[in-house]
Design a protein around this motif. Structure first.
Motif, PDB file in Angstrom:
ATOM      1  N   LEU A 193       4.743   5.938   1.155  1.00 60.56           N
ATOM      2  CA  LEU A 193       4.671   4.517   1.504  1.00 60.56           C
ATOM      3  C   LEU A 193       5.722   3.667   0.794  1.00 60.56           C
ATOM      4  O   LEU A 193       6.270   2.739   1.403  1.00 60.56           O
ATOM      5  N   PRO A 194       6.085   3.941  -0.457  1.00 63.97           N
ATOM      6  CA  PRO A 194       7.195   3.177  -1.038  1.00 63.97           C
ATOM      7  C   PRO A 194       8.506   3.368  -0.269  1.00 63.97           C
ATOM      8  O   PRO A 194       9.240   2.412  -0.042  1.00 63.97           O
ATOM      9  N   GLU A 195       8.784   4.592   0.155  1.00 62.16           N
ATOM     10  CA  GLU A 195      10.009   4.825   0.929  1.00 62.16           C
ATOM     11  C   GLU A 195       9.908   4.175   2.304  1.00 62.16           C
ATOM     12  O   GLU A 195      10.874   3.585   2.788  1.00 62.16           O
ATOM     13  N   VAL A 196       8.742   4.260   2.930  1.00 62.95           N
ATOM     14  CA  VAL A 196       8.535   3.576   4.217  1.00 62.95           C
ATOM     15  C   VAL A 196       8.743   2.074   4.038  1.00 62.95           C
ATOM     16  O   VAL A 196       9.399   1.421   4.863  1.00 62.95           O
ATOM     17  N   SER A 197       8.220   1.522   2.954  1.00 68.86           N
ATOM     18  CA  SER A 197       8.381   0.087   2.673  1.00 68.86           C
ATOM     19  C   SER A 197       9.858  -0.268   2.523  1.00 68.86           C
ATOM     20  O   SER A 197      10.313  -1.299   3.028  1.00 68.86           O
ATOM     21  N   HIS A 198      10.592   0.591   1.837  1.00 66.09           N
ATOM     22  CA  HIS A 198      12.030   0.355   1.662  1.00 66.09           C
ATOM     23  C   HIS A 198      12.756   0.395   3.009  1.00 66.09           C
ATOM     24  O   HIS A 198      13.587  -0.476   3.296  1.00 66.09           O
ATOM     25  N   LEU A 199      12.474   1.397   3.836  1.00 64.36           N
ATOM     26  CA  LEU A 199      13.120   1.497   5.143  1.00 64.36           C
ATOM     27  C   LEU A 199      12.765   0.296   6.019  1.00 64.36           C
ATOM     28  O   LEU A 199      13.617  -0.241   6.734  1.00 64.36           O
ATOM     29  N   ASN A 200      11.512  -0.132   5.962  1.00 61.52           N
ATOM     30  CA  ASN A 200      11.062  -1.331   6.669  1.00 61.52           C
ATOM     31  C   ASN A 200      11.866  -2.540   6.199  1.00 61.52           C
ATOM     32  O   ASN A 200      12.348  -3.340   7.005  1.00 61.52           O
ATOM     33  N   ASN A 201      12.027  -2.644   4.900  1.00 61.35           N
ATOM     34  CA  ASN A 201      12.778  -3.749   4.306  1.00 61.35           C
ATOM     35  C   ASN A 201      14.241  -3.717   4.757  1.00 61.35           C
ATOM     36  O   ASN A 201      14.821  -4.749   5.083  1.00 61.35           O
ATOM     37  N   ALA A 204      13.282   1.567  -7.698  1.00 53.66           N
ATOM     38  CA  ALA A 204      12.549   0.871  -8.759  1.00 53.66           C
ATOM     39  C   ALA A 204      13.028  -0.575  -8.869  1.00 53.66           C
ATOM     40  O   ALA A 204      14.224  -0.852  -8.847  1.00 53.66           O
ATOM     41  N   GLY A 205      12.071  -1.469  -8.940  1.00 57.27           N
ATOM     42  CA  GLY A 205      12.374  -2.891  -9.060  1.00 57.27           C
ATOM     43  C   GLY A 205      12.461  -3.632  -7.735  1.00 57.27           C
ATOM     44  O   GLY A 205      12.561  -4.855  -7.719  1.00 57.27           O
ATOM     45  N   GLU A 206      12.411  -2.908  -6.619  1.00 56.03           N
ATOM     46  CA  GLU A 206      12.539  -3.549  -5.308  1.00 56.03           C
ATOM     47  C   GLU A 206      11.287  -4.345  -4.956  1.00 56.03           C
ATOM     48  O   GLU A 206      10.173  -3.904  -5.188  1.00 56.03           O
ATOM     49  N   TRP A 207      11.509  -5.509  -4.368  1.00 61.05           N
ATOM     50  CA  TRP A 207      10.459  -6.357  -3.815  1.00 61.05           C
ATOM     51  C   TRP A 207      10.705  -6.475  -2.319  1.00 61.05           C
ATOM     52  O   TRP A 207      11.851  -6.478  -1.883  1.00 61.05           O
ATOM     53  N   GLY A 208       9.646  -6.574  -1.539  1.00 57.83           N
ATOM     54  CA  GLY A 208       9.815  -6.755  -0.103  1.00 57.83           C
ATOM     55  C   GLY A 208       8.513  -7.141   0.550  1.00 57.83           C
ATOM     56  O   GLY A 208       7.461  -7.213  -0.094  1.00 57.83           O
ATOM     57  N   THR A 209       8.586  -7.389   1.853  1.00 61.85           N
ATOM     58  CA  THR A 209       7.376  -7.741   2.588  1.00 61.85           C
ATOM     59  C   THR A 209       6.617  -6.475   2.971  1.00 61.85           C
ATOM     60  O   THR A 209       7.211  -5.432   3.229  1.00 61.85           O
ATOM     61  N   LYS A 210       5.317  -6.602   2.987  1.00 61.58           N
ATOM     62  CA  LYS A 210       4.430  -5.478   3.260  1.00 61.58           C
ATOM     63  C   LYS A 210       4.719  -4.853   4.619  1.00 61.58           C
ATOM     64  O   LYS A 210       4.875  -5.563   5.608  1.00 61.58           O
ATOM     65  N   PRO A 211       4.785  -3.517   4.660  1.00 66.96           N
ATOM     66  CA  PRO A 211       4.943  -2.879   5.969  1.00 66.96           C
ATOM     67  C   PRO A 211       3.632  -2.977   6.752  1.00 66.96           C
ATOM     68  O   PRO A 211       2.554  -2.884   6.183  1.00 66.96           O
ATOM     69  N   GLU A 212       3.760  -3.182   8.032  1.00 70.82           N
ATOM     70  CA  GLU A 212       2.589  -3.233   8.900  1.00 70.82           C
ATOM     71  C   GLU A 212       2.506  -1.931   9.691  1.00 70.82           C
ATOM     72  O   GLU A 212       3.374  -1.069   9.580  1.00 70.82           O
ATOM     73  N   PHE A 213       1.479  -1.780  10.505  1.00 68.16           N
ATOM     74  CA  PHE A 213       1.285  -0.557  11.277  1.00 68.16           C
ATOM     75  C   PHE A 213       2.503  -0.234  12.137  1.00 68.16           C
ATOM     76  O   PHE A 213       2.858   0.922  12.313  1.00 68.16           O
ATOM     77  N   GLY A 214       3.180  -1.256  12.636  1.00 68.91           N
ATOM     78  CA  GLY A 214       4.360  -1.065  13.470  1.00 68.91           C
ATOM     79  C   GLY A 214       5.541  -0.438  12.755  1.00 68.91           C
ATOM     80  O   GLY A 214       6.492   0.000  13.389  1.00 68.91           O
ATOM     81  N   SER A 215       5.504  -0.374  11.439  1.00 63.62           N
ATOM     82  CA  SER A 215       6.536   0.357  10.697  1.00 63.62           C
ATOM     83  C   SER A 215       5.958   1.606  10.041  1.00 63.62           C
ATOM     84  O   SER A 215       6.644   2.619   9.929  1.00 63.62           O
ATOM     85  N   VAL A 216       4.708   1.549   9.631  1.00 67.43           N
ATOM     86  CA  VAL A 216       4.090   2.721   8.998  1.00 67.43           C
ATOM     87  C   VAL A 216       3.945   3.861  10.000  1.00 67.43           C
ATOM     88  O   VAL A 216       4.297   5.009   9.701  1.00 67.43           O
ATOM     89  N   ASN A 217       3.471   3.579  11.207  1.00 73.20           N
ATOM     90  CA  ASN A 217       3.294   4.655  12.182  1.00 73.20           C
ATOM     91  C   ASN A 217       4.612   5.324  12.550  1.00 73.20           C
ATOM     92  O   ASN A 217       4.720   6.549  12.471  1.00 73.20           O
ATOM     93  N   PRO A 218       5.670   4.587  12.916  1.00 73.18           N
ATOM     94  CA  PRO A 218       6.890   5.298  13.275  1.00 73.18           C
ATOM     95  C   PRO A 218       7.607   5.966  12.103  1.00 73.18           C
ATOM     96  O   PRO A 218       8.106   7.084  12.246  1.00 73.18           O
ATOM     97  N   PHE A 219       7.681   5.333  10.950  1.00 73.29           N
ATOM     98  CA  PHE A 219       8.370   5.975   9.828  1.00 73.29           C
ATOM     99  C   PHE A 219       7.506   7.047   9.164  1.00 73.29           C
ATOM    100  O   PHE A 219       7.945   8.171   8.970  1.00 73.29           O
ATOM    101  N   ALA A 220       6.283   6.695   8.787  1.00 67.85           N
ATOM    102  CA  ALA A 220       5.434   7.648   8.049  1.00 67.85           C
ATOM    103  C   ALA A 220       4.942   8.783   8.929  1.00 67.85           C
ATOM    104  O   ALA A 220       4.848   9.922   8.483  1.00 67.85           O
ATOM    105  N   ASN A 221       4.624   8.495  10.171  1.00 65.86           N
ATOM    106  CA  ASN A 221       4.048   9.509  11.045  1.00 65.86           C
ATOM    107  C   ASN A 221       5.068  10.131  11.995  1.00 65.86           C
ATOM    108  O   ASN A 221       5.228  11.343  12.026  1.00 65.86           O
ATOM    109  N   ALA A 222       5.773   9.322  12.772  1.00 69.09           N
ATOM    110  CA  ALA A 222       6.725   9.870  13.738  1.00 69.09           C
ATOM    111  C   ALA A 222       7.884  10.590  13.047  1.00 69.09           C
ATOM    112  O   ALA A 222       8.381  11.586  13.539  1.00 69.09           O
ATOM    113  N   CYS A 223       8.316  10.084  11.886  1.00 64.27           N
ATOM    114  CA  CYS A 223       9.385  10.738  11.118  1.00 64.27           C
ATOM    115  C   CYS A 223       8.820  11.651  10.031  1.00 64.27           C
ATOM    116  O   CYS A 223       9.581  12.227   9.253  1.00 64.27           O
ATOM    117  N   ASP A 224       7.503  11.755   9.953  1.00 61.94           N
ATOM    118  CA  ASP A 224       6.813  12.597   8.966  1.00 61.94           C
ATOM    119  C   ASP A 224       7.261  12.292   7.541  1.00 61.94           C
ATOM    120  O   ASP A 224       7.661  13.172   6.788  1.00 61.94           O
TER     121      ASP A 224
END
Length: 191
Positions: A120-128, A96-116
């Motif tokens: 998206l907030p957690e994927v955004s955090h890991l991307n960050n 909560a309270g975290e700001w960061g740059t938007k995740p793109e497909f190159g982070s959404v596909n491997p984190f959200a899909n490959a790691c199941d």
């Protein structure tokens, strides 16, 4: 010439979508084509309810704050900023309270899909995290997906994770806490 090009790009409906959503806008299309890396490419079709939680519409309606151009005069302006209030998902509560740059497909596909990890907030955090450490997001996420698959098949166990990380870790799909610890371990050369 540059001004004319920007005007041309603004009138193109496809480019307008790209400017608003960036490469995350291809998640739904890649899903329809069966081209997502579900569980380290063991499957190509991600469950539909998971796709709903990681596509551009979810991003814009829940955590997207504003778009951002990578440089002055960029015709696409496909980047952006997110803000986690903490109530968007289970993962968002932790950040909560975290700001960061938007995740793109190159982070959404491997984190959200490959790691199941259909959060998206957690994927955004890991991307960050990867961005802050200067790590390649796609390579890092796919390495994590690979060890998760080895875990699933029983090739590595808690004995191995204890040896590598100094403590037993569970490498089951969706385990974002372990993903964070692996990213820290790689970046900080722990164990």
């Amino acid at each position: 010439m540059k001004k004319e090009f920007r005007e041309y790009k603004r009138r193109d409906p496809g480019d307008a979508l790209y400017s608003k959503y960036g490469t995350i806008s291809v998640v739904r299309a890649m899903h329809r084509m069966g081209s997502l890396a579900y569980r380290n490419c063991q499957g190509r079709m991600v469950p539909e309810d998971q796709v709903d939680r990681i596509d551009h519409n979810w991003y814009v309606n829940n955590i997207g704050v504003r778009t951002l151009a990578c440089s002055p005069g960029c015709a696409f302006a496909c980047g952006g900023w997110y803000h986690l209030k903490g109530d968007e998902s289970p993962g968002a509560r932790r950040h909560a309270g975290e700001w960061g740059t938007k995740p793109e497909f190159g982070s959404v596909n491997p984190f959200a899909n490959a790691c199941d990890l259909p959060d998206l907030p957690e994927v955004s955090h890991l991307n960050n995290m990867c961005n802050e450490y200067g790590m390649d997001v796609m390579e890092t996420a796919m390495e994590i997906a690979f060890v998760m698959q080895l875990w699933e098949r029983g090739i590595i166990t808690q004995k191995d994770t204890t040896k590598w990380m100094g403590e037993p870790l569970s490498l089951e799909w969706v385990n974002y806490e372990t993903m964070e610890r692996i990213i820290d371990a790689i970046a900080l050369h722990k164990n």
